[in-house]
Design an enzyme around this catalytic site. Structure first.
Site, mmCIF file in Angstrom:
data_model
loop_
_atom_site.group_PDB
_atom_site.id
_atom_site.type_symbol
_atom_site.label_atom_id
_atom_site.label_comp_id
_atom_site.label_asym_id
_atom_site.label_seq_id
_atom_site.Cartn_x
_atom_site.Cartn_y
_atom_site.Cartn_z
ATOM 1 N N CYS A 71 -2.807 9.094 -8.072
ATOM 2 C CA CYS A 71 -4.212 8.764 -7.197
ATOM 3 C C CYS A 71 -4.973 9.997 -7.583
ATOM 4 O O CYS A 71 -4.892 11.152 -7.368
ATOM 5 C CB CYS A 71 -3.907 8.645 -5.890
ATOM 6 S SG CYS A 71 -5.256 8.386 -4.825
ATOM 7 N N LYS A 101 0.776 -1.078 -0.115
ATOM 8 C CA LYS A 101 -0.092 0.148 0.035
ATOM 9 C C LYS A 101 0.961 1.066 0.034
ATOM 10 O O LYS A 101 1.926 1.249 0.695
ATOM 11 C CB LYS A 101 -1.016 -0.043 1.324
ATOM 12 C CG LYS A 101 -1.614 1.261 1.693
ATOM 13 C CD LYS A 101 -2.918 1.365 0.968
ATOM 14 C CE LYS A 101 -3.559 2.774 0.885
ATOM 15 N NZ LYS A 101 -4.564 2.996 -0.231
HETATM 16 C C1 LIG Z 1 -9.055 0.061 -2.175
HETATM 17 C C2 LIG Z 1 -8.064 0.783 -3.212
HETATM 18 C C3 LIG Z 1 -6.652 1.261 -2.691
HETATM 19 C C4 LIG Z 1 -5.775 1.540 -3.652
HETATM 20 N N1 LIG Z 1 -4.722 2.208 -2.806
HETATM 21 C C5 LIG Z 1 -3.586 2.294 -4.065
HETATM 22 C C6 LIG Z 1 -2.347 3.106 -3.546
HETATM 23 O O1 LIG Z 1 -2.172 3.083 -2.301
HETATM 24 N N2 LIG Z 1 -1.375 3.112 -4.310
HETATM 25 C C7 LIG Z 1 -1.525 3.171 -5.733
HETATM 26 O O2 LIG Z 1 -0.661 3.389 -6.334
HETATM 27 N N3 LIG Z 1 -2.548 2.510 -6.353
HETATM 28 C C8 LIG Z 1 -3.634 1.998 -5.615
HETATM 29 N N4 LIG Z 1 -4.840 1.626 -5.995
HETATM 30 C C9 LIG Z 1 -5.031 1.504 -7.243
HETATM 31 C C10 LIG Z 1 -4.790 -0.114 -7.606
HETATM 32 O O3 LIG Z 1 -3.221 -0.364 -7.287
HETATM 33 C C11 LIG Z 1 -4.665 -0.342 -9.321
HETATM 34 O O4 LIG Z 1 -3.909 0.389 -9.981
HETATM 35 C C12 LIG Z 1 -6.241 -0.318 -9.527
HETATM 36 O O5 LIG Z 1 -7.301 -0.420 -8.781
HETATM 37 C C13 LIG Z 1 -6.662 -0.948 -10.866
HETATM 38 O O6 LIG Z 1 -6.392 -2.302 -10.841
HETATM 39 P P1 LIG Z 1 -7.856 -3.335 -10.225
HETATM 40 O O7 LIG Z 1 -8.905 -3.046 -11.378
HETATM 41 O O8 LIG Z 1 -7.075 -4.748 -10.596
HETATM 42 O O9 LIG Z 1 -7.967 -3.045 -9.114
HETATM 43 C C14 LIG Z 1 -5.893 1.400 -5.026
HETATM 44 C C15 LIG Z 1 -7.140 0.717 -5.551
HETATM 45 C C16 LIG Z 1 -8.226 0.307 -4.677
HETATM 46 C C17 LIG Z 1 -9.292 -0.351 -5.232
#
Ligand SMILES: Cc1cc2nc3c(=O)[nH]c(=O)nc-3n(C[C@H](O)[C@H](O)[C@H](O)COP(=O)(O)O)c2cc1C
Length: 300
Positions: free
Chosen positions: A128, A44
Site C-alpha cells: 500500500c 478490504k
Molecule cells: C479505493 C481503493 C482501496 C483499496 N484498498 C486496498 C486494500 O485495502 N488492500 C489492498 O491490498 N489493496 C487495496 N487497493 C488496491 C486494489 O486492490 C488493486 O490492487 C488496485 O486498485 C489495482 O486494480 P484496479 O485497477 O482494478 O483497481 C485499493 C484500491 C482502491 C481503488
C-alpha cells in the site's frame, strides 16, 4: 467446459475475484452481484486494531481511472470476525482476507487470529503506497519481502498470497523473494503512486498529497508485470490492474495469471464481475478451451 481453477490447493468455481478495498466485504454489492457466482471474494484490508485511515479528501478521478489515499481504514480484526465472516459464509464462494499491518508483529497477530476462522486464503498487502509505516516498507525491498513472508507463514493455517507493488524496479526480483519466503501464491499489481494538483486552488487534490492510481489507465502496465511475475516464479499468479471487461481479464490470463481480481471498475459498473464471468465462458466456447488452466500463460 470447466471454469474451475486451483489456486494453491483451493478450488475456485471460476477465476474471478474482486480487488481488495473496492468491494468492502461484499455486503454493499450484494444487491448488484450474485456473490455465489464469484470464484472468491477478497475483502478490504484488515489490521489487528481499527484504523481511521487518512484525512479527506482521499479519492479523486483521473483519466481512465482514479486515485485513492484511503490509508487502509478498517474496523479491526474483532469486528471483521464478528460481522464480515458470518456474512460471507452465507454464500458459496471462497473467502480471501486481505491483511495489513504497520509492523511484522501486526501482520502476524492478524494471521494468527485468522488461523481458527473459516476463511480460505490470506492475501498479505505489503504494497500500500498510502500508509507511512508498514505496507510498502516491506514491498519495495526483496529481503524485507522475503522476511515478512516467512514470518506470516509461521502463523498461517490458510494458503498465503503475497500482494506486490508495481512501485519497484524489478517485479521478477520481488516475486522470487516472496516465493523464496514460502508464499503459496502472488498477486499483483497494487496501485501506482501518483499526484494530482487543483490548479485553481493551487493545492494538492488529496490531503495525503500522493495517492495510488488505479483503473483502466494502468492495465497495459499491469499485464506486462503479471507476465514478468508469471515467468519468474512457479507459484500461481493472481493478476489485477485496470480490469474493466472480460477481454481485459482474458488478456491477464493469457499473460500468465491463474486468476484475476477486478477493482476500480466495480465503482462505476457494480455488475462488472458478472459480465466478466460470462465473457470468459463465451471466449472459452468460441475458441474451444475445455479448461481455464489451458489458457494460462499461453502467450509466450
Ligand atoms: C479505493 C481503493 C482501496 C483499496 N484498498 C486496498 C486494500 O485495502 N488492500 C489492498 O491490498 N489493496 C487495496 N487497493 C488496491 C486494489 O486492490 C488493486 O490492487 C488496485 O486498485 C489495482 O486494480 P484496479 O485497477 O482494478 O483497481 C485499493 C484500491 C482502491 C481503488
Amino acid at each position: 467446459m470447466n471454469t474451475k481453477v486451483n489456486i494453491a490447493g483451493v478450488e475456485w468455481k471460476n477465476p474471478v475475484t474482486v480487488a481488495s478495498g473496492t468491494f468492502g466485504s461484499g455486503a454493499e454489492y450484494a444487491d448488484f452481484v450474485d456473490l455465489n457466482r464469484l470464484g472468491a471474494v477478497t475483502t478490504k484490508g484488515v489490521a489487528n486494531v481499527p484504523w481511521a485511515g487518512n484525512p479527506t479528501p482521499r479519492v479523486a478521478e483521473t483519466y481512465g481511472g482514479m486515485m485513492n489515499a484511503v490509508g487502509l481504514q478498517n474496523p479491526g480484526i474483532d469486528v471483521f470476525c464478528e460481522r464480515d465472516i458470518p456474512f460471507l459464509k452465507k454464500y458459496d464462494t471462497k473467502i480471501i482476507v486481505n491483511v495489513c499491518g504497520r509492523s511484522e508483529e501486526d501482520y502476524c497477530e492478524v494471521v494468527e487470529r485468522l488461523a481458527d476462522e473459516d476463511v480460505d486464503m490470506l492475501e498479505i498487502n505489503i504494497s500500500c503506497p498510502n500508509v507511512k509505516e508498514g505496507g510498502i516498507a516491506f514491498g519495495q525491498n526483496p529481503k524485507a519481502a522475503e522476511a515478512i513472508t516467512k514470518a506470516v507463514k509461521k502463523y498461517a493455517k490458510q494458503p498465503v498470497i503475497m500482494k506486490l507493488s508495481p512501485n519497484v524496479t524489478s517485479i521478477p526480483e520481488m516475486a522470487k523473494a516472496v516465493e523464496a519466503g514460502g508464499a503459496d501464491a502472488v498477486s499483483l499489481i497494487n496501485t501506482f503512486t501518483g499526484m494530482k494538483i487543483d490548479i485553481d486552488r493551487k493545492k494538492f487534490v488529496l490531503a495525503n498529497r500522493t495517492g495510488g492510481v488505479s483503473g483502466p489507465a494502468i492495465h497495459p502496465i499491469a499485464v506486462r508485470m503479471v507476465y514478468e511475475a508469471a515467468h519468474a516464479v512457479k507459484i500461481p499468479v493472481i493478476g489485477m490492474g485496470g480490469i474493466a471487461k472480460a477481454e481485459d481479464a482474458i488478456e491477464m490470463i493469457l499473460a500468465g495469471a491463474s486468476a484475476v481480481s477486478v477493482g476500480t471498475a466495480n465503482f462505476y459498473n457494480p455488475a462488472v464481475t458478472m459480465e466478466i464471468v460470462d465473457g470468459i465462458e463465451k471466449y472459452m466456447e468460441k475458441y474451444g478451451f475445455e479448461n481455464v488452466s489451458d489458457m494460462v500463460g499461453i502467450v509466450e
